[in-house]
Design a protein around this motif. Structure first.
Motif, PDB file in Angstrom:
ATOM      1  N   ASN A  91      43.446  42.637  54.652  1.00 42.84           N
ATOM      2  CA  ASN A  91      44.100  41.861  53.611  1.00 42.84           C
ATOM      3  C   ASN A  91      44.267  42.717  52.370  1.00 42.84           C
ATOM      4  OD1 ASN A  91      44.177  39.469  55.124  1.00 42.84           O
ATOM      5  ND2 ASN A  91      42.050  39.044  54.596  1.00 42.84           N
ATOM      6  N   VAL A  92      45.304  42.419  51.602  1.00 41.61           N
ATOM      7  CA  VAL A  92      45.516  43.090  50.324  1.00 41.61           C
ATOM      8  C   VAL A  92      45.299  42.053  49.231  1.00 41.61           C
ATOM      9  CG1 VAL A  92      47.141  44.334  48.873  1.00 41.61           C
ATOM     10  CG2 VAL A  92      47.162  44.693  51.337  1.00 41.61           C
ATOM     11  N   LYS A  93      44.294  42.289  48.403  1.00 38.92           N
ATOM     12  CA  LYS A  93      44.002  41.401  47.278  1.00 38.92           C
ATOM     13  C   LYS A  93      44.615  42.023  46.031  1.00 38.92           C
ATOM     14  CE  LYS A  93      41.157  38.828  49.710  1.00 38.92           C
ATOM     15  NZ  LYS A  93      41.316  37.420  49.941  1.00 38.92           N
ATOM     16  N   GLU A  94      45.098  41.188  45.120  1.00 35.21           N
ATOM     17  CA  GLU A  94      45.750  41.709  43.923  1.00 35.21           C
ATOM     18  C   GLU A  94      44.983  41.314  42.672  1.00 35.21           C
ATOM     19  OE1 GLU A  94      50.082  41.798  41.675  1.00 35.21           O
ATOM     20  OE2 GLU A  94      49.864  40.687  43.535  1.00 35.21           O
ATOM     21  N   LEU A  95      44.811  42.285  41.765  1.00 31.76           N
ATOM     22  CA  LEU A  95      44.213  42.032  40.458  1.00 31.76           C
ATOM     23  C   LEU A  95      45.207  42.489  39.392  1.00 31.76           C
ATOM     24  CD1 LEU A  95      40.598  43.368  41.066  1.00 31.76           C
ATOM     25  CD2 LEU A  95      41.291  40.998  40.843  1.00 31.76           C
ATOM     26  N   ILE A 101      43.169  45.370  27.621  1.00 30.21           N
ATOM     27  CA  ILE A 101      42.071  44.577  28.174  1.00 30.21           C
ATOM     28  C   ILE A 101      40.753  45.027  27.549  1.00 30.21           C
ATOM     29  CG2 ILE A 101      41.728  46.103  30.150  1.00 30.21           C
ATOM     30  CD1 ILE A 101      41.212  43.551  31.829  1.00 30.21           C
ATOM     31  N   ASP A 102      39.860  44.087  27.322  1.00 25.63           N
ATOM     32  CA  ASP A 102      38.557  44.386  26.735  1.00 25.63           C
ATOM     33  C   ASP A 102      37.648  45.000  27.810  1.00 25.63           C
ATOM     34  OD1 ASP A 102      36.829  44.282  24.490  1.00 25.63           O
ATOM     35  OD2 ASP A 102      35.770  42.586  25.415  1.00 25.63           O
ATOM     36  N   THR A 103      36.628  45.748  27.413  1.00 27.77           N
ATOM     37  CA  THR A 103      35.764  46.440  28.372  1.00 27.77           C
ATOM     38  C   THR A 103      35.026  45.467  29.277  1.00 27.77           C
ATOM     39  OG1 THR A 103      34.023  46.541  26.707  1.00 27.77           O
ATOM     40  CG2 THR A 103      35.424  48.489  26.957  1.00 27.77           C
ATOM     41  N   HIS A 104      34.544  44.359  28.704  1.00 28.54           N
ATOM     42  CA  HIS A 104      33.811  43.387  29.532  1.00 28.54           C
ATOM     43  C   HIS A 104      34.747  42.763  30.572  1.00 28.54           C
ATOM     44  CE1 HIS A 104      30.907  40.453  30.814  1.00 28.54           C
ATOM     45  NE2 HIS A 104      31.771  39.473  30.557  1.00 28.54           N
ATOM     46  N   ASP A 105      35.979  42.412  30.160  1.00 28.95           N
ATOM     47  CA  ASP A 105      36.949  41.839  31.098  1.00 28.95           C
ATOM     48  C   ASP A 105      37.276  42.830  32.210  1.00 28.95           C
ATOM     49  OD1 ASP A 105      37.018  39.559  29.538  1.00 28.95           O
ATOM     50  OD2 ASP A 105      38.782  40.208  28.392  1.00 28.95           O
ATOM     51  N   GLU A 107      35.236  45.123  33.350  1.00 27.09           N
ATOM     52  CA  GLU A 107      34.069  45.165  34.240  1.00 27.09           C
ATOM     53  C   GLU A 107      34.050  43.974  35.191  1.00 27.09           C
ATOM     54  OE1 GLU A 107      30.830  45.362  31.493  1.00 27.09           O
ATOM     55  OE2 GLU A 107      31.270  47.447  30.954  1.00 27.09           O
ATOM     56  N   VAL A 108      34.436  42.792  34.697  1.00 26.78           N
ATOM     57  CA  VAL A 108      34.483  41.593  35.546  1.00 26.78           C
ATOM     58  C   VAL A 108      35.505  41.799  36.664  1.00 26.78           C
ATOM     59  CG1 VAL A 108      35.139  39.148  35.603  1.00 26.78           C
ATOM     60  CG2 VAL A 108      33.671  40.008  33.778  1.00 26.78           C
ATOM     61  N   LYS A 109      36.689  42.310  36.294  1.00 20.65           N
ATOM     62  CA  LYS A 109      37.725  42.572  37.303  1.00 20.65           C
ATOM     63  C   LYS A 109      37.264  43.643  38.296  1.00 20.65           C
ATOM     64  CE  LYS A 109      41.211  40.023  35.725  1.00 20.65           C
ATOM     65  NZ  LYS A 109      41.981  39.063  36.482  1.00 20.65           N
ATOM     66  N   ALA A 110      36.545  44.649  37.808  1.00 21.02           N
ATOM     67  CA  ALA A 110      36.039  45.715  38.682  1.00 21.02           C
ATOM     68  C   ALA A 110      35.009  45.153  39.663  1.00 21.02           C
ATOM     69  CB  ALA A 110      35.440  46.839  37.849  1.00 21.02           C
ATOM     70  N   ASN A 111      34.169  44.214  39.199  1.00 22.33           N
ATOM     71  CA  ASN A 111      33.202  43.575  40.104  1.00 22.33           C
ATOM     72  C   ASN A 111      33.912  42.786  41.199  1.00 22.33           C
ATOM     73  OD1 ASN A 111      30.947  44.577  38.838  1.00 22.33           O
ATOM     74  ND2 ASN A 111      30.708  42.800  37.482  1.00 22.33           N
ATOM     75  N   GLN A 112      35.002  42.088  40.821  1.00 26.11           N
ATOM     76  CA  GLN A 112      35.787  41.369  41.824  1.00 26.11           C
ATOM     77  C   GLN A 112      36.356  42.362  42.843  1.00 26.11           C
ATOM     78  OE1 GLN A 112      38.656  39.352  39.314  1.00 26.11           O
ATOM     79  NE2 GLN A 112      37.702  37.366  39.748  1.00 26.11           N
ATOM     80  N   LYS A 118      34.053  45.760  49.486  1.00 24.88           N
ATOM     81  CA  LYS A 118      32.897  45.659  50.381  1.00 24.88           C
ATOM     82  C   LYS A 118      33.238  44.869  51.635  1.00 24.88           C
ATOM     83  CE  LYS A 118      29.294  45.974  46.866  1.00 24.88           C
ATOM     84  NZ  LYS A 118      28.364  45.180  46.042  1.00 24.88           N
ATOM     85  N   LYS A 119      34.124  43.867  51.499  1.00 21.16           N
ATOM     86  CA  LYS A 119      34.543  43.071  52.647  1.00 21.16           C
ATOM     87  C   LYS A 119      35.551  43.812  53.526  1.00 21.16           C
ATOM     88  CE  LYS A 119      33.990  38.645  50.338  1.00 21.16           C
ATOM     89  NZ  LYS A 119      34.720  37.543  49.703  1.00 21.16           N
ATOM     90  N   GLY A 120      36.044  44.954  53.051  1.00 26.20           N
ATOM     91  CA  GLY A 120      37.000  45.739  53.839  1.00 26.20           C
ATOM     92  C   GLY A 120      38.447  45.489  53.481  1.00 26.20           C
ATOM     93  N   ASP A 121      38.700  44.775  52.388  1.00 29.70           N
ATOM     94  CA  ASP A 121      40.082  44.507  51.980  1.00 29.70           C
ATOM     95  C   ASP A 121      40.595  45.625  51.080  1.00 29.70           C
ATOM     96  OD1 ASP A 121      39.945  42.067  53.270  1.00 29.70           O
ATOM     97  OD2 ASP A 121      39.298  40.994  51.469  1.00 29.70           O
ATOM     98  N   ARG A 122      41.906  45.822  51.088  1.00 33.70           N
ATOM     99  CA  ARG A 122      42.526  46.743  50.138  1.00 33.70           C
ATOM    100  C   ARG A 122      42.769  45.963  48.848  1.00 33.70           C
ATOM    101  NH1 ARG A 122      47.751  49.120  52.059  1.00 33.70           N
ATOM    102  NH2 ARG A 122      47.424  50.607  50.376  1.00 33.70           N
ATOM    103  N   VAL A 123      42.834  46.664  47.724  1.00 35.92           N
ATOM    104  CA  VAL A 123      43.042  46.015  46.435  1.00 35.92           C
ATOM    105  C   VAL A 123      44.250  46.631  45.752  1.00 35.92           C
ATOM    106  CG1 VAL A 123      42.030  45.495  44.178  1.00 35.92           C
ATOM    107  CG2 VAL A 123      40.574  45.550  46.197  1.00 35.92           C
ATOM    108  N   LYS A 124      45.174  45.767  45.332  1.00 40.11           N
ATOM    109  CA  LYS A 124      46.338  46.195  44.561  1.00 40.11           C
ATOM    110  C   LYS A 124      46.045  45.867  43.100  1.00 40.11           C
ATOM    111  CE  LYS A 124      51.225  45.077  43.949  1.00 40.11           C
ATOM    112  NZ  LYS A 124      52.315  44.191  44.419  1.00 40.11           N
ATOM    113  N   VAL A 125      45.986  46.894  42.272  1.00 42.39           N
ATOM    114  CA  VAL A 125      45.687  46.711  40.853  1.00 42.39           C
ATOM    115  C   VAL A 125      46.968  46.973  40.086  1.00 42.39           C
ATOM    116  CG1 VAL A 125      44.195  47.379  38.945  1.00 42.39           C
ATOM    117  CG2 VAL A 125      43.370  47.605  41.278  1.00 42.39           C
TER     118      VAL A 125
END
Length: 179
Positions: A91-95, A101-105, A107-112, A118-125
């Motif tokens: 799956n491709v997840k998008e962020l 963007i603020d540093t804390h925001d 970090e939250v997006k990076a955690n997502q 970790k689940k094996g999905d690709r991420v589109k940023v």
């Protein structure tokens, strides 16, 4: 073609559905008998209490085999389901981020993103630029670079940042050692 329990199986011509005058016949043991008339082939199939199945309709003459069609179709469905189980769906997840963007925001997006990787999905940023922000695409590049640093332990850059219209897009793939 018919749909059986999530599997598509190509329907073959059997017994009286075969329209050819002559066929190349293969018996139930896999021995090639040769080219025979369709009536003779049907008689041999009836003698063995099995079906005459046209396995290669486009050949000249068509190739027919004497087999139990119900068992053949059951085995084909079973093979297709096994093959379907073994394939991995990626799956491709998008962020979406913004250039300011603020540093804390971030970090939250990076955690997502780390959870997706970790689940094996690709991420589109993607970083969306609005109005005057389009003149400062280097800021968006810096945001994506810091995002890569935050997700470095779980993912690698699959496709480097590229401008597509008003968006700067980058793809991350999961690390091979994590999966």
């Amino acid at each position: 073609m018919k749909f059986y329990g999530g599997v598509i199986i190509k329907e073959l011509q059997i017994n009286e559905d075969i329209r050819a005058k002559e066929v190349r016949l293969i018996d139930a043991e896999g021995e090639q008998i040769g080219i025979v008339s369709i009536n003779e082939a049907l008689d041999k199939a009836r003698e063995a209490n099995l079906d005459l199945v046209n396995i290669a309709p486009n050949a000249k003459p068509p190739v027919c085999k004497i087999i139990d069609y119900g068992k053949y179709r059951y085995d084909a469905i079973k093979r297709e389901k096994e093959a379907k189980k073994k394939q991995k769906v990626i799956n491709v997840k998008e962020l979406r981020l913004s250039p300011n963007i603020d540093t804390h925001d971030l970090e939250v997006k990076a955690n997502q993103a780390n959870n997706f990787l970790k689940k094996g999905d690709r991420v589109k940023v993607s970083v969306r630029f609005r109005g005057r922000e389009l003149g400062h695409t280097s800021i968006g590049k810096d945001v994506l670079d810091s995002f890569v640093e935050l997700t470095a332990e779980n993912g690698i850059v699959d496709k480097k940042p590229v401008m597509e219209g008003r968006n700067m897009i980058m793809f991350l793939a999961p690390n091979s050692e994590n999966n």
